[in-house]
Design a protein around this motif. Structure first.
Motif, PDB file in Angstrom:
ATOM      1  N   VAL A 133      50.666  58.966  33.809  1.00 52.13           N
ATOM      2  CA  VAL A 133      49.287  59.450  33.760  1.00 52.13           C
ATOM      3  C   VAL A 133      48.457  58.437  32.979  1.00 52.13           C
ATOM      4  CG1 VAL A 133      49.808  60.942  31.770  1.00 52.13           C
ATOM      5  CG2 VAL A 133      47.798  61.400  33.155  1.00 52.13           C
ATOM      6  N   MET A 134      47.230  58.214  33.450  1.00 47.33           N
ATOM      7  CA  MET A 134      46.339  57.267  32.767  1.00 47.33           C
ATOM      8  C   MET A 134      44.950  57.866  32.660  1.00 47.33           C
ATOM      9  SD  MET A 134      46.299  54.622  35.916  1.00 47.33           S
ATOM     10  CE  MET A 134      47.883  55.277  36.451  1.00 47.33           C
ATOM     11  N   GLY A 135      44.191  57.379  31.678  1.00 48.43           N
ATOM     12  CA  GLY A 135      42.897  57.968  31.374  1.00 48.43           C
ATOM     13  C   GLY A 135      41.813  57.661  32.374  1.00 48.43           C
ATOM     14  N   SER A 136      41.971  56.547  33.104  1.00 44.62           N
ATOM     15  CA  SER A 136      40.917  56.120  34.029  1.00 44.62           C
ATOM     16  C   SER A 136      41.526  55.243  35.112  1.00 44.62           C
ATOM     17  CB  SER A 136      39.858  55.313  33.254  1.00 44.62           C
ATOM     18  OG  SER A 136      38.967  54.687  34.142  1.00 44.62           O
ATOM     19  N   ASP A 137      40.827  55.135  36.239  1.00 46.91           N
ATOM     20  CA  ASP A 137      41.313  54.222  37.282  1.00 46.91           C
ATOM     21  C   ASP A 137      41.240  52.767  36.810  1.00 46.91           C
ATOM     22  OD1 ASP A 137      38.554  54.112  37.330  1.00 46.91           O
ATOM     23  OD2 ASP A 137      38.386  54.135  39.520  1.00 46.91           O
ATOM     24  N   SER A 138      40.459  52.501  35.763  1.00 46.96           N
ATOM     25  CA  SER A 138      40.402  51.125  35.237  1.00 46.96           C
ATOM     26  C   SER A 138      41.727  50.737  34.560  1.00 46.96           C
ATOM     27  CB  SER A 138      39.235  50.966  34.251  1.00 46.96           C
ATOM     28  OG  SER A 138      39.407  51.799  33.116  1.00 46.96           O
TER      29      SER A 138
END
Ligand code: RP5
Length: 167
Positions: A9-14
């Motif tokens: 899981v990541m906070g943003s597509d960036s």
């Protein structure tokens, strides 16, 4: 992917270009994973639910990557007893030191296994997840051994090439 064992899981597509390093390692070891975007700050309820429901869906390890005030891994860890591996993103005004401190400085009681900043950290997160899964999977023990041997052979080959280089 069917029956994922690891949730990335990541906070943003960036964050995706960095976190893909972890996904690539898992693919190399044949470990099915699921990749999601969810933010500790921008979508807190969604993040809490994702973490709380993970174990029930068969997830065994969670890798969480975020940048800046990177609370994602800690928030995820607070919602599950699955092992959580944190990856601080580089970049930004503080070059990832902000994310490193935010991820690694967990209060006693809720651990996050924090990796290095950026791509090396994401790659190691993938390997560390495989090492955790290998505790109950002999196939992965053998694959990890082969992975280490290949790395050592690559170092030796680079050294040979250096020694053979005309001065
Ligand atoms: C964090 O804020 C994300 O993990 C990302 O690293 C950082 C910047 O997000 P964007 O503004 O690029 O969406 O929550």
């Amino acid at each position: 992917m069917a029956n994922p064992q690891v949730l990335i899981v990541m906070g943003s597509d960036s964050d995706l270009p960095v976190m893909e390093e972890a996904a690539q390692v898992l693919a190399e070891f044949g470990v099915p994973c699921e990749i999601r975007i969810s933010s500790a700050h921008r979508s807190p309820q969604r993040t809490a639910a994702l973490a709380a429901e993970a174990a029930g869906r068969g997830i065994r390890v969670i890798i969480a990557g975020a940048g800046m005030a990177a609370h994602l891994a800690g928030v995820v860890a607070s919602e599950t007893t699955l092992p959580v591996i944190g990856v601080p993103m580089g970049g930004g005004a503080l070059n990832g030191v902000d994310a490193l401190y935010a991820t690694v400085q967990m209060p006693g009681g809720i651990p996050v296994a924090t990796m290095a900043i950026g791509k090396a950290g994401a790659k190691n997160a993938g390997i560390f997840a495989v090492q955790i899964l290998a505790l109950g999977d002999e196939r992965l023990v053998v694959a990890l051994g082969a992975f280490r041997e290949k790395m050592a052979a690559e170092v030796a080959a680079k050294d040979r090439a250096l020694q053979e280089r005309p001065v």
